[in-house]
Design a protein around this motif. Sequence first.
Motif, PDB file in Angstrom:
ATOM      1  N   VAL A 136       0.831  -1.205   0.000  1.00 41.89           N
ATOM      2  CA  VAL A 136       0.000   0.000   0.000  1.00 41.89           C
ATOM      3  C   VAL A 136       0.863   1.251   0.000  1.00 41.89           C
ATOM      4  O   VAL A 136       0.618   2.197  -0.770  1.00 41.89           O
ATOM      5  CB  VAL A 136      -0.955  -0.006   1.210  1.00 41.89           C
ATOM      6  N   GLU A 137       1.872   1.296   0.834  1.00 44.74           N
ATOM      7  CA  GLU A 137       2.722   2.482   0.903  1.00 44.74           C
ATOM      8  C   GLU A 137       3.489   2.690  -0.399  1.00 44.74           C
ATOM      9  O   GLU A 137       3.660   3.828  -0.860  1.00 44.74           O
ATOM     10  CB  GLU A 137       3.678   2.387   2.085  1.00 44.74           C
ATOM     11  N   GLN A 138       3.946   1.594  -0.997  1.00 46.07           N
ATOM     12  CA  GLN A 138       4.626   1.715  -2.280  1.00 46.07           C
ATOM     13  C   GLN A 138       3.676   2.260  -3.338  1.00 46.07           C
ATOM     14  O   GLN A 138       4.047   3.112  -4.154  1.00 46.07           O
ATOM     15  CB  GLN A 138       5.178   0.363  -2.726  1.00 46.07           C
ATOM     16  N   ALA A 139       2.439   1.774  -3.336  1.00 48.35           N
ATOM     17  CA  ALA A 139       1.444   2.248  -4.292  1.00 48.35           C
ATOM     18  C   ALA A 139       1.161   3.734  -4.097  1.00 48.35           C
ATOM     19  O   ALA A 139       1.010   4.486  -5.064  1.00 48.35           O
ATOM     20  CB  ALA A 139       0.154   1.438  -4.154  1.00 48.35           C
ATOM     21  N   ARG A 140       1.081   4.163  -2.861  1.00 49.03           N
ATOM     22  CA  ARG A 140       0.800   5.570  -2.568  1.00 49.03           C
ATOM     23  C   ARG A 140       1.940   6.482  -3.011  1.00 49.03           C
ATOM     24  O   ARG A 140       1.728   7.670  -3.266  1.00 49.03           O
ATOM     25  CB  ARG A 140       0.515   5.767  -1.084  1.00 49.03           C
ATOM     26  N   ARG A 141       3.139   5.937  -3.121  1.00 47.51           N
ATOM     27  CA  ARG A 141       4.284   6.740  -3.552  1.00 47.51           C
ATOM     28  C   ARG A 141       4.438   6.805  -5.063  1.00 47.51           C
ATOM     29  O   ARG A 141       5.264   7.580  -5.571  1.00 47.51           O
ATOM     30  CB  ARG A 141       5.573   6.180  -2.942  1.00 47.51           C
ATOM     31  N   LEU A 142       3.672   6.020  -5.804  1.00 43.49           N
ATOM     32  CA  LEU A 142       3.760   6.053  -7.263  1.00 43.49           C
ATOM     33  C   LEU A 142       3.298   7.411  -7.780  1.00 43.49           C
ATOM     34  O   LEU A 142       2.243   7.912  -7.387  1.00 43.49           O
ATOM     35  CB  LEU A 142       2.902   4.946  -7.877  1.00 43.49           C
ATOM     36  N   THR A 143       4.083   8.006  -8.669  1.00 43.58           N
ATOM     37  CA  THR A 143       3.723   9.293  -9.262  1.00 43.58           C
ATOM     38  C   THR A 143       3.912   9.250 -10.767  1.00 43.58           C
ATOM     39  O   THR A 143       4.720   8.475 -11.288  1.00 43.58           O
ATOM     40  CB  THR A 143       4.574  10.436  -8.682  1.00 43.58           C
ATOM     41  N   ASP A 144       3.175  10.112 -11.464  1.00 44.02           N
ATOM     42  CA  ASP A 144       3.338  10.194 -12.912  1.00 44.02           C
ATOM     43  C   ASP A 144       4.362  11.273 -13.258  1.00 44.02           C
ATOM     44  O   ASP A 144       5.002  11.861 -12.375  1.00 44.02           O
ATOM     45  CB  ASP A 144       1.993  10.430 -13.598  1.00 44.02           C
ATOM     46  N   ALA A 145       4.524  11.553 -14.533  1.00 45.37           N
ATOM     47  CA  ALA A 145       5.539  12.505 -14.981  1.00 45.37           C
ATOM     48  C   ALA A 145       5.262  13.921 -14.492  1.00 45.37           C
ATOM     49  O   ALA A 145       6.184  14.757 -14.440  1.00 45.37           O
ATOM     50  CB  ALA A 145       5.618  12.493 -16.507  1.00 45.37           C
ATOM     51  N   ASP A 146       4.024  14.209 -14.122  1.00 43.03           N
ATOM     52  CA  ASP A 146       3.664  15.539 -13.626  1.00 43.03           C
ATOM     53  C   ASP A 146       3.670  15.615 -12.103  1.00 43.03           C
ATOM     54  O   ASP A 146       3.250  16.630 -11.533  1.00 43.03           O
ATOM     55  CB  ASP A 146       2.279  15.934 -14.148  1.00 43.03           C
ATOM     56  N   GLY A 147       4.129  14.539 -11.453  1.00 39.31           N
ATOM     57  CA  GLY A 147       4.181  14.543  -9.998  1.00 39.31           C
ATOM     58  C   GLY A 147       2.873  14.208  -9.319  1.00 39.31           C
ATOM     59  O   GLY A 147       2.767  14.305  -8.087  1.00 39.31           O
ATOM     60  N   ILE A 148       1.865  13.811 -10.084  1.00 41.05           N
ATOM     61  CA  ILE A 148       0.571  13.433  -9.509  1.00 41.05           C
ATOM     62  C   ILE A 148       0.655  12.004  -8.989  1.00 41.05           C
ATOM     63  O   ILE A 148       1.066  11.098  -9.720  1.00 41.05           O
ATOM     64  CB  ILE A 148      -0.553  13.553 -10.556  1.00 41.05           C
ATOM     65  N   SER A 149       0.293  11.797  -7.738  1.00 46.21           N
ATOM     66  CA  SER A 149       0.388  10.468  -7.148  1.00 46.21           C
ATOM     67  C   SER A 149      -0.793   9.606  -7.583  1.00 46.21           C
ATOM     68  O   SER A 149      -1.831  10.122  -8.038  1.00 46.21           O
ATOM     69  CB  SER A 149       0.414  10.559  -5.627  1.00 46.21           C
ATOM     70  N   LEU A 150      -0.629   8.303  -7.421  1.00 43.33           N
ATOM     71  CA  LEU A 150      -1.726   7.377  -7.745  1.00 43.33           C
ATOM     72  C   LEU A 150      -2.993   7.716  -6.960  1.00 43.33           C
ATOM     73  O   LEU A 150      -4.077   7.801  -7.559  1.00 43.33           O
ATOM     74  CB  LEU A 150      -1.286   5.939  -7.491  1.00 43.33           C
ATOM     75  N   PRO A 151      -2.924   7.918  -5.623  1.00 41.73           N
ATOM     76  CA  PRO A 151      -4.153   8.282  -4.901  1.00 41.73           C
ATOM     77  C   PRO A 151      -4.781   9.576  -5.410  1.00 41.73           C
ATOM     78  O   PRO A 151      -6.006   9.685  -5.504  1.00 41.73           O
ATOM     79  CB  PRO A 151      -3.672   8.425  -3.453  1.00 41.73           C
ATOM     80  N   GLN A 152      -3.964  10.548  -5.735  1.00 41.25           N
ATOM     81  CA  GLN A 152      -4.507  11.807  -6.259  1.00 41.25           C
ATOM     82  C   GLN A 152      -5.222  11.585  -7.588  1.00 41.25           C
ATOM     83  O   GLN A 152      -6.298  12.139  -7.826  1.00 41.25           O
ATOM     84  CB  GLN A 152      -3.375  12.828  -6.434  1.00 41.25           C
ATOM     85  N   ALA A 153      -4.623  10.767  -8.449  1.00 42.96           N
ATOM     86  CA  ALA A 153      -5.232  10.489  -9.750  1.00 42.96           C
ATOM     87  C   ALA A 153      -6.560   9.763  -9.585  1.00 42.96           C
ATOM     88  O   ALA A 153      -7.541  10.080 -10.271  1.00 42.96           O
ATOM     89  CB  ALA A 153      -4.274   9.664 -10.606  1.00 42.96           C
TER      90      ALA A 153
END
Length: 401
Positions: A136-153
């Motif tokens: 879960v923590e690793q998933a929450r740290r995933l970000t796209d090229a614009d710095g948007i995290s997976l939870p934010q997306a």
Amino acid sequence: MWRDLEPLGRNAGSGGYRRYAWSEADVECRAWFRAQAEGRGLAYEVDRNGNQWAWLGDPEAQDAVVTGSHLDSVPDGGAFDGPLGVVSSFAALDELRGRGVEFGKPLAIVNFGDEEGARFGLACVGSRLSAGQLGVEQARRLTDADGISLPQAMERAGYDPTAIGPDPERLARIGAFVELHVEQGRALDLSGDQVGIASAIWPHGRWRFDFRGEANHAGTTRLVDRRDPMLSYAETVLAARREAHLAGAVATFGKISVEPNGVNAIPSLVRGWLDSRAADQATLDTVVTGIEKAAREYADTHGVELDIVRESFTPVVEFEHALRDEIARILQGASDRLEVPVLGTGAGHDAGILSGSVPTAMLFVRNPTGVSHSPAEYAAEDDCVAGVIALADVLEGLTRR
């Protein structure tokens, strides 16, 4: 169905698809899935990781037969990789209803989220989370090229990310998962078969190579004074091709990021992503070790620092032999064929991720060119129909066993 889905996320310039996870195009695809489910009177739900499910029968019952695939794409990907499996699942259900089949087990169709990993750099996020293969923590740290995290997306797309994580209760309901997919190669075209069965998925992974040098003026810096990371990167790309060729494997640098990314500037950082796959673990280890060794030697030669990070890895997946053999018997009995081709694949799939939790299998539909992850990806209509009939036969056999 195909006509309705076809324009969603298509780029007018390239003709390919940009259906990135939790983007506007992905949300449109998800709305299409929900409409297909509800239009057939199926019970629709979204699980804690954003995967979509359409149920015929009791979702809480055990030993369900599940089929489906994914709807997201690689950058400028083709129309068939993923969507063919989802469209064929709904079409197979229509075929079975037309036959008047009475189902002895629950049947579900699933759309797994973010299979390609095009946005956040990690493949099969939806199925990995459900199977507990992504923390879960690793998933929450995933970000796209614009710095948007997976939870934010996820939140921006209208989904609650607070509950993401392992979903063993849901997976425990599944007695078998069968994924239909366009073949990403030409084995069926060469054998003259329309449909085949998967034997195994090659071990594969992604590695990030960070070459750090010194930014400087492209016009005034002498060649002997340069610490140019692009040289080390370029030589590493060639080394990857050489090592893969020698081992009978594949290795690809398909993504690169350069800083400061100016035409008249020597780069300070070149970041490249390696994708490598082989028929067995030992061969893959040999290839990657060879590439890493060469990269470090080139970096030392040019006075460049190098960091290598393994971002993802999937070991070899042997699909359950009992389920594979049963599917072969079903298809042989339905078509009076003496043999159904069984073939391995170098491409990763949600079925491979789930194989450690539930019995899984895959069907492949012929691809006449072998081209995939490209707008040129293609499968003929008669082959697609053959895939639907084969999937319907399999689902009928599995729900009656």
